[in-house]
Design an enzyme around this catalytic site. Structure first.
Site, short mmCIF file in Angstrom:
data_model
loop_
_atom_site.label_atom_id
_atom_site.label_comp_id
_atom_site.label_asym_id
_atom_site.label_seq_id
_atom_site.Cartn_x
_atom_site.Cartn_y
_atom_site.Cartn_z
N ASN A 39 -17.54 19.16 -6.90
CA ASN A 39 -18.59 19.97 -6.29
C ASN A 39 -19.68 19.04 -5.74
OD1 ASN A 39 -20.34 21.98 -5.49
ND2 ASN A 39 -20.59 22.90 -7.52
N HIS A 48 -17.63 27.75 0.11
CA HIS A 48 -18.29 26.82 -0.81
C HIS A 48 -17.34 26.68 -2.00
CE1 HIS A 48 -20.86 25.05 -3.73
NE2 HIS A 48 -20.93 26.15 -4.46
N CYS A 66 -26.88 25.58 -3.48
CA CYS A 66 -25.84 25.10 -2.55
C CYS A 66 -25.98 25.69 -1.15
CB CYS A 66 -24.45 25.42 -3.10
SG CYS A 66 -24.14 24.67 -4.68
N GLU A 106 -30.28 19.80 -3.69
CA GLU A 106 -30.86 20.25 -4.94
C GLU A 106 -30.86 19.08 -5.92
OE1 GLU A 106 -28.31 23.00 -7.22
OE2 GLU A 106 -27.11 23.14 -5.40
P1 HMG Z 1 -14.17 27.53 -18.99
O1 HMG Z 1 -14.76 28.19 -20.16
O2 HMG Z 1 -13.66 26.17 -19.19
O3 HMG Z 1 -12.99 28.31 -18.33
O4 HMG Z 1 -15.27 27.56 -17.82
P2 HMG Z 1 -11.88 29.34 -18.78
O5 HMG Z 1 -11.56 29.22 -20.22
O6 HMG Z 1 -12.25 30.68 -18.22
O7 HMG Z 1 -10.65 28.76 -17.95
C1 HMG Z 1 -10.74 28.53 -16.60
C2 HMG Z 1 -9.41 28.93 -15.98
O8 HMG Z 1 -8.37 28.06 -16.49
C3 HMG Z 1 -8.95 30.35 -16.35
O9 HMG Z 1 -8.31 30.88 -15.20
C4 HMG Z 1 -7.88 30.12 -17.41
O10 HMG Z 1 -6.91 31.16 -17.52
C5 HMG Z 1 -7.24 28.85 -16.88
P3 HMG Z 1 -8.89 32.21 -14.49
O11 HMG Z 1 -8.86 33.28 -15.50
O12 HMG Z 1 -10.34 31.86 -14.08
O13 HMG Z 1 -8.02 32.42 -13.32
N1 HMG Z 1 -6.48 28.08 -17.89
C6 HMG Z 1 -5.30 27.49 -17.62
N2 HMG Z 1 -4.55 27.43 -16.49
C7 HMG Z 1 -3.39 26.71 -16.53
N3 HMG Z 1 -2.96 26.09 -17.66
C8 HMG Z 1 -3.67 26.12 -18.81
C9 HMG Z 1 -4.90 26.84 -18.81
N4 HMG Z 1 -5.85 27.08 -19.75
C10 HMG Z 1 -6.80 27.84 -19.17
N5 HMG Z 1 -3.22 25.49 -19.88
C11 HMG Z 1 -16.30 27.62 -15.68
C12 HMG Z 1 -14.99 27.60 -16.45
C13 HMG Z 1 -16.03 27.66 -14.20
C14 HMG Z 1 -17.09 28.86 -16.08
C15 HMG Z 1 -17.09 26.33 -16.04
O14 HMG Z 1 -16.39 25.20 -15.60
C16 HMG Z 1 -18.49 26.29 -15.45
O15 HMG Z 1 -19.44 26.81 -16.03
N6 HMG Z 1 -18.68 25.64 -14.26
C17 HMG Z 1 -19.98 25.55 -13.58
C18 HMG Z 1 -20.39 26.85 -12.92
C19 HMG Z 1 -19.66 27.11 -11.62
O16 HMG Z 1 -19.08 26.23 -11.02
N7 HMG Z 1 -19.75 28.37 -11.15
C20 HMG Z 1 -19.12 28.75 -9.88
C21 HMG Z 1 -19.84 29.88 -9.19
S1 HMG Z 1 -21.56 29.52 -8.97
C22 HMG Z 1 -21.61 28.44 -7.59
O17 HMG Z 1 -20.65 28.31 -6.90
C23 HMG Z 1 -22.87 27.71 -7.33
C24 HMG Z 1 -22.89 26.26 -7.80
O18 HMG Z 1 -22.14 25.46 -6.92
C25 HMG Z 1 -24.33 25.77 -7.91
C26 HMG Z 1 -25.27 25.93 -6.72
O19 HMG Z 1 -25.26 26.90 -5.98
O20 HMG Z 1 -26.11 25.05 -6.60
C27 HMG Z 1 -22.29 26.08 -9.17
#
Ligand code: HMG
Length: 387
Positions: free
Chosen positions: A275, A233, A111, A79
């Protein structure tokens, strides 16, 4: 006749960002990135590494070990495409001097692209057992500086040789697929960085996992405890961990421990590379094979997810002696050769990488000898060179 993966080649660029440095720069607690997201490092591609060059470099890892004359099919899943018309695979075919009779094209569904390629290759080899197929997944994950997705970026490629009577991993018949037209993650043609509904995407991923895993077990009349490992993945390793926790819910202690331990083995490369979209699931497979002790014929479940969204669960079995086909030292060297970037360097490289160099400018690469790189365009034609 068994059909499956006979060789696996891995490549990632020679630079990385440490997640602790990134957390400090973004005023975040490092444990959010290390534990909450589950990432330690992310590879960074400079302007001279793109999907094509990384795909060539991954294939070169096993190229001299195979019978090149037998290749009948070359499929490239990405992609991070470099052209709207011409397939990335044609550049690879030229670089590796493959014969003109090879059938070759590029596939796309986020992906899921490399899984699509692998399934096409499996079926091609079934029909033409005397021929082999190469499938490549190669991507650069770009969300943008100071975005929530930034910590989930990465760059790299996996290339696999698919053949009859494979020496690493046989692929089983059947699969369970599930798709829906949704907007969890996408990259319109006019953008170099992805758009994402981050939290929503993480929920859809888990929902699709639950659906496809249940359907697959039903189809095969198998149970969770039949699997030696389930691999995923990994957009970031915490996402796979959450799916794996769903998989072991209500399972006995032994099954839970085995699936959790093997998940740990499967996430080691992803945790240190980031990733790599299409290739991520297959980097999990490589990581599992390199870090876990698996008996011959161990049943491995694979969960492939591509945003947009399309998911598939399928499985395969380890082949006796698969370890001999791996290059664990080579993969370790590939990771340890990377230079750590300061956050300022990373931001500069990231920003430069969003645009094509001006036509006619010749790019130089700091890669080591033997690796291929993108050297710029001449009359708008992409030029690839070997160091
Ligand atoms: P965010 O807003 O930074 O995350 O976005 P958050 O505030 O929800 O925190 C993440 C985790 O950190 C949470 O844990 C918090 O509690 C924890 P969870 O509730 O998830 O278990 N946390 C802590 N832990 C330890 N110590 C601390 C602490 N503070 C917080 N001090 C998000 C996170 C993944 C949404 C963002 O990074 C994002 O948008 N990423 C890109 C999208 C993505 O990867 N999606 C995955 C599914 S889609 C997919 O797999 C397809 C893809 O590969 C693309 C394709 O297919 O081509 C993406």
């Amino acid at each position: 006749m068994q059909v499956g993966i006979d060789q696996i080649g891995f490549y990632t660029p020679n630079k990385y960002v440490d997640m602790v440095d990134l957390a400090h720069a973004r005023n975040q607690d490092p444990n959010k990135f290390l534990i909450g997201i589950g990432q330690a490092k992310m590879s960074v591609a400079d302007q001279t590494q793109d999907a094509v060059s990384m795909g060539i470099n991954a294939t070169l890892r096993y190229w001299n070990k195979i019978d090149q004359d037998k290749i009948g099919l070359l499929v490239f899943g990405t992609e991070s495409s470099v052209d709207q018309s011409k397939s990335a695979s044609l550049f690879v075919k030229t670089a590796l001097k493959m014969k003109p009779q090879v059938r070759t094209f590029e596939v796309k569904e986020a992906c899921f692209g490399l899984t699509a390629g692998l399934m096409i290759a499996r079926d091609f080899v079934r029909v033409h057992p005397e021929q082999t197929a190469i499938v490549i997944g190669s991507d650069i994950a770009r969300y943008g500086i100071n975005t929530p997705g930034e910590v989930t970026q990465g760059a790299g490629s996996i290339s696999m040789l698919v053949k009859a009577e494979p020496r690493i991993f046989s692929l089983n018949d059947g699969h369970s697929a599930y798709s829906e037209d949704i907007n969890d993650f996408w990259r319109p043609n006019n953008r170099a960085t992805a758009l994402v509904e981050g939290k929503y995407s993480t929920q859809v991923y888990l929902d699709f996992f639950t659906k496809t895993f249940a359907t697959y077990k039903e189809q095969k009349n198998w149970h969770t405890q039949d699997f030696s490992s389930i691999i995923y993945h990994l957009p970031f390793t915490k996402q796979g961990l959450k799916a794996n926790r769903l998989a072991v819910e209500n399972e006995d202690e032994e099954t839970t421990k085995r699936l959790m331990d093997n998940f740990e083995s499967s996430k080691q490369l992803g945790m240190n590379v980031g990733n790599i979209y299409t290739a991520s699931l297959y980097m999990s497979l490589l990581s599992l094979l390199e870090n876990a002790k698996l008996a011959p014929n161990s049943l491995i479940g694979l969960f492939s997810y591509g945003s947009g969204a399309m998911a598939e669960f399928f499985s395969g079995n380890t082949i006796d002696g698969y370890e001999k086909q791996l290059d664990i030292d080579g993969d370790q060297k590939l990771l340890s050769r990377r230079r750590k970037l300061s956050i300022e360097e990373y931001e500069r490289i990231f920003t430069v990488g969003l645009d094509l160099p001006e036509d006619g400018i010749v790019l130089e690469s700091d890669e080591s000898a033997g690796n291929w790189y993108f050297a710029g365009t001449e009359n708008n034609v992409r030029i690839y060179k070997q160091k």
